[in-house]
Design a protein around this motif. Structure first.
Motif, PDB file in Angstrom:
ATOM      1  N   GLY A   1       0.826  -1.205   0.000  1.00 16.64           N
ATOM      2  CA  GLY A   1       0.000   0.000   0.000  1.00 16.64           C
ATOM      3  C   GLY A   1       0.856   1.250   0.000  1.00 16.64           C
ATOM      4  O   GLY A   1       0.633   2.177  -0.790  1.00 16.64           O
ATOM      5  N   ASP A   2       1.859   1.267   0.836  1.00 17.86           N
ATOM      6  CA  ASP A   2       2.712   2.449   0.901  1.00 17.86           C
ATOM      7  C   ASP A   2       3.637   2.562  -0.297  1.00 17.86           C
ATOM      8  O   ASP A   2       4.077   3.655  -0.637  1.00 17.86           O
ATOM      9  CB  ASP A   2       3.479   2.467   2.223  1.00 17.86           C
ATOM     10  N   THR A   3       3.911   1.414  -0.926  1.00 21.39           N
ATOM     11  CA  THR A   3       4.665   1.481  -2.179  1.00 21.39           C
ATOM     12  C   THR A   3       3.841   2.244  -3.216  1.00 21.39           C
ATOM     13  O   THR A   3       4.362   3.064  -3.971  1.00 21.39           O
ATOM     14  CB  THR A   3       4.971   0.066  -2.691  1.00 21.39           C
ATOM     15  N   MET A   4       2.531   1.973  -3.229  1.00 18.70           N
ATOM     16  CA  MET A   4       1.648   2.708  -4.140  1.00 18.70           C
ATOM     17  C   MET A   4       1.636   4.197  -3.794  1.00 18.70           C
ATOM     18  O   MET A   4       1.675   5.062  -4.676  1.00 18.70           O
ATOM     19  CB  MET A   4       0.224   2.146  -4.066  1.00 18.70           C
ATOM     20  N   ALA A   5       1.577   4.488  -2.492  1.00 19.98           N
ATOM     21  CA  ALA A   5       1.592   5.888  -2.076  1.00 19.98           C
ATOM     22  C   ALA A   5       2.877   6.566  -2.521  1.00 19.98           C
ATOM     23  O   ALA A   5       2.879   7.710  -2.967  1.00 19.98           O
ATOM     24  CB  ALA A   5       1.450   5.977  -0.559  1.00 19.98           C
ATOM     25  N   PHE A   6       3.977   5.828  -2.416  1.00 26.23           N
ATOM     26  CA  PHE A   6       5.276   6.378  -2.789  1.00 26.23           C
ATOM     27  C   PHE A   6       5.334   6.667  -4.286  1.00 26.23           C
ATOM     28  O   PHE A   6       5.750   7.753  -4.706  1.00 26.23           O
ATOM     29  CB  PHE A   6       6.379   5.383  -2.397  1.00 26.23           C
ATOM     30  N   GLY A   7       4.902   5.698  -5.081  1.00 26.07           N
ATOM     31  CA  GLY A   7       4.878   5.902  -6.527  1.00 26.07           C
ATOM     32  C   GLY A   7       3.958   7.054  -6.895  1.00 26.07           C
ATOM     33  O   GLY A   7       4.283   7.888  -7.742  1.00 26.07           O
ATOM     34  N   GLY A   8       2.795   7.092  -6.222  1.00 28.70           N
ATOM     35  CA  GLY A   8       1.848   8.177  -6.462  1.00 28.70           C
ATOM     36  C   GLY A   8       2.468   9.525  -6.123  1.00 28.70           C
ATOM     37  O   GLY A   8       2.288  10.506  -6.847  1.00 28.70           O
ATOM     38  N   MET A   9       3.239   9.543  -5.051  1.00 23.98           N
ATOM     39  CA  MET A   9       3.882  10.795  -4.640  1.00 23.98           C
ATOM     40  C   MET A   9       4.825  11.321  -5.730  1.00 23.98           C
ATOM     41  O   MET A   9       4.789  12.502  -6.065  1.00 23.98           O
ATOM     42  CB  MET A   9       4.663  10.571  -3.349  1.00 23.98           C
TER      43      MET A   9
END
Ligand SMILES: Nc1ncnc2c1ncn2[C@@H]1O[C@H](COP(=O)(O)OP(=O)(O)OP(=O)(O)O)[C@@H](O)[C@H]1O
Ligand SMILES: [Mg+2]
Lengths: 262, 336
Positions: free
Chosen positions: B47-55
């Motif tokens: 989930g946070d990997t997605m947040a990171f990529g999104g960032m």
């Protein structure tokens, strides 16, 4: 070719391999026999880089290969099969074989995109070779079958087939004959002899079937309790008192006394 | 006419959002399933990997917007995604080389890798909040609606409107393209096949000369692509808010497990099963039934099975049921 020097493999306090030293000569078909639990498979696992040895050195033509990971040993021509046959269950028999030469051009993403032609050609050659191997092992009719659906014996043949996909230097076979019927066993024996003579494979074979061993192997090494008990030709081994006591049992002796040739 | 209106209501509030949400979950679950199938652990950091990529995508978009660069009517973020993916690949490989590789080398048990991924979650979480803040961040631009409710009403003369957001369509199309490319890769290319082989039987793959580090690298590349695309598109469709990605973890894991962990087809199916169940169960059907039931038969409530506040209970319940009655998932898990 392969020199094993005082190799130990302990599991906790248990000494599965307890100071085994032996040599596999280039061009030989060396037999490795011994009672169940003697440490034969464990020794194979140590040689093949699956298990790190507790101590000891394994050399291939003077260079130390102790603890090299399996794929690097593979690249150096050291192959092995499993006592309990392994296969890529969800792939077809043909795909299983075509998987073997790991370091193909197609391995890199870059090449997948930019050298399509070369890859297509390699795939075609690979497929041809795989089909030849299957024909050789008389299981070419199973090429498109899912490997997971093969019978135990057929899986053993597939294991042997894998070692024929590349030009190996030394192949370790762990009970390739177990669970295979007599005719197929002869096919396997023939295959081993041919690979040895025509392609210069060196073999080290674990097997419980003494007929098979006598027919193929010279020398034969006997392991017991993690150590080498005896070494010699098959005939010498069958006459060795220690070996008879530890492994072969008195049946052999009696047969010999009766003049029956085993 | 009433029936048509009812169907439009259903399409507008259940089917279209379900497809978009399902696409997001499917992409997320694919990332989780790939890691499970090949690296053999449950990656809580997804989930946070997605947040990171999104960032990365949000920051890039802001930068392009400040330069006045756009590809209207498409959102600028689409232009940024490839660059965000590259950064994500580097970042994930960095995490792998510094953390996971050590545990692989000592042949640590899966639970230790799970714990490591939990640690990475917290690090990523902190970094994202530090860099972009915990609040909502808007970066969407370009055309918002492909069809707006008003246009739809005018076009069809129905009482009910059907709105389709461009971001929903992009999410769905992107999911289709990525899934097709991934399956082509896994089934047709040699590298893909060696990944399947590795997932199927690691020992044999190693002894067939497949280099494990290469396989691992490719897994992270694929995960970077999946996570960045799904993270960015989810942010584009809603708004970008780091915490929502952490909340996606449960439905994504549920999707991967329902489909059968390690099975990509299952991950996709699971994504849609979870998405539709969640939306279906939390949707108030009053309007829908208003069109198809006679007035006197209509109940007085809003006909909602459970409140949207409890939507995560849906994933959880499905997860528990699957684990109880069919632990391997709809499609058999454990291998690609
Ligand atoms: N991973 C392990 N952990 C603990 N003990 C092990 C392990 N692997 C093997 N052993 C033990 O080591 C001993 C030797 O096993 P090994 O498989 O090498 O025997 P073997 O000579 O191949 O026998 P067989 O002829 O039955 O195949 C056995 O007693 C086995 O229980
Ligand atoms: Mg054995």
């Amino acid at each position: 070719m392969i020199k094993i020097e005082n190799v130990h493999k302990h599991f906790g306090g248990f000494r599965a391999v307890d100071g085994a030293s032996l040599e596999i000569k280039e061009g030989s078909i060396t037999g490795l026999i011994g009672p169940n639990g003697a440490g034969k498979t464990t020794l194979f696992n140590v040689i093949a880089g699956v298990l790190p040895p507790t101590s000891g050195v394994i050399k291939m033509a003077q260079t130390d290969i102790t603890g090299l990971p399996p794929h690097e040993l593979f690249a150096q021509g050291v192959l092995r099969t499993f006592q309990i046959a392994h296969e890529f269950g969800s792939m077809t028999v043909l795909e299983n074989l075509m998987m073997v030469p790991g370091g193909q051009t197609g391995e890199s993403l870059w090449n997948t995109w930019f050298h399509r032609k070369r890859i297509a050609q390699e795939e075609a050659e690979l497929k041809e070779r795989a089909l030849d191997v299957l024909k050789f092992l008389t299981i070419d009719h199973l090429a498109e079958e899912k490997a997971g659906n093969l019978s135990g014996g057929q899986k053993k043949l597939l294991e042997l087939g894998r070692t024929m996909m590349v030009d190996a230097k030394v192949v370790f076979l762990d009970e390739v004959g177990a669970g295979v019927n007599r005719t197929l066993l002869n096919t396997i024996a023939d295959a081993i002899i041919r690979l040895n003579r025509e392609r210069g494979y060196t073999f080290c074979i674990i097997e419980h079937d003494m007929d098979f061993i006598s027919r193929l192997c010279d020398p034969v090494i006997v392991m017991a309790e993690g150590r080498v008990l005896a070494q010699g030709t098959a005939e010498e081994i069958k006459r060795n008192e220690q070996v008879i006591e530890a492994y072969l049992g008195t049946g052999i002796k009696n047969q010999k006394a009766d003049g029956v040739n085993v | 006419m009433d029936l048509l209106n009812a169907l439009v209501v259903l399409a507008n509030f259940v089917i279209i959002p379900g497809i978009a949400y399902g696409s997001t979950l499917a992409l997320g679950a694919l990332g989780i399933t790939l890691i499970y199938g090949i690296l053999r652990f449950s990656n809580f950091a997804h989930g946070d990997t997605m947040a990171f990529g999104g960032m990365f995508a949000v920051l890039g978009t802001w930068w392009l917007q400040s330069k006045g660069i756009s590809i209207a009517p498409l959102p600028t973020a689409l232009l940024v995604i490839p660059f965000a993916i590259v950064l994500m690949i580097l970042f994930l490989l960095f995490c792998d080389r510094t953390i996971y590789r050590y545990y692989r080398k000592v042949k640590a048990s899966p639970i230790i890798l799970v714990m490591a991924s939990l640690g990475i979650t917290f690090i990523m979480n902190g970094l994202v909040r530090f860099i972009i803040g915990p609040g909502e961040r808007r970066f969407a631009d370009g055309t918002r609606f492909l069809i707006s409710a008003r246009d739809f009403k005018a076009m069809t003369g129905l009482n009910e409107g059907l709105a389709i957001r461009l971001s929903q369509v992009i999410t769905f199309v992107a999911a289709i393209i990525i899934v097709a490319a991934l399956f082509w890769f896994l089934n047709k290319t040699r590298t893909g096949k060696s990944m399947r082989a590795f997932s199927d039987n690691e020992d044999l793959a190693l002894l067939s000369g497949i280099n494990p580090e290469k396989v691992v690298t490719i897994v992270w590349v694929l995960v970077a692509i999946l996570a960045t695309v799904s993270g960015t598109l989810y942010g584009l469709d809603k708004t970008y808010k780091p915490f929502t990605y952490f909340m996606l973890l449960l439905p994504m894991f549920a999707a991967a497990i329902v489909g059968g962990l390690g099975n990509p087809v299952g991950a996709i199916a699971g994504g849609f099963v979870i998405a539709f169940s969640e939306i279906f169960v939390t949707y108030a059907f009053k309007k829908f039934f208003g069109y198809i039931l006679p007035k006197d038969m209509l109940p007085s409530g809003i006909i909602q099975i459970i409140s949207t506040d409890y939507k995560f209970a849906v994933s959880f319940t499905i997860l528990v049921l699957v684990l109880l009655f069919r632990p391997t998932g709809i499609f058999k898990g454990q291998s690609i």
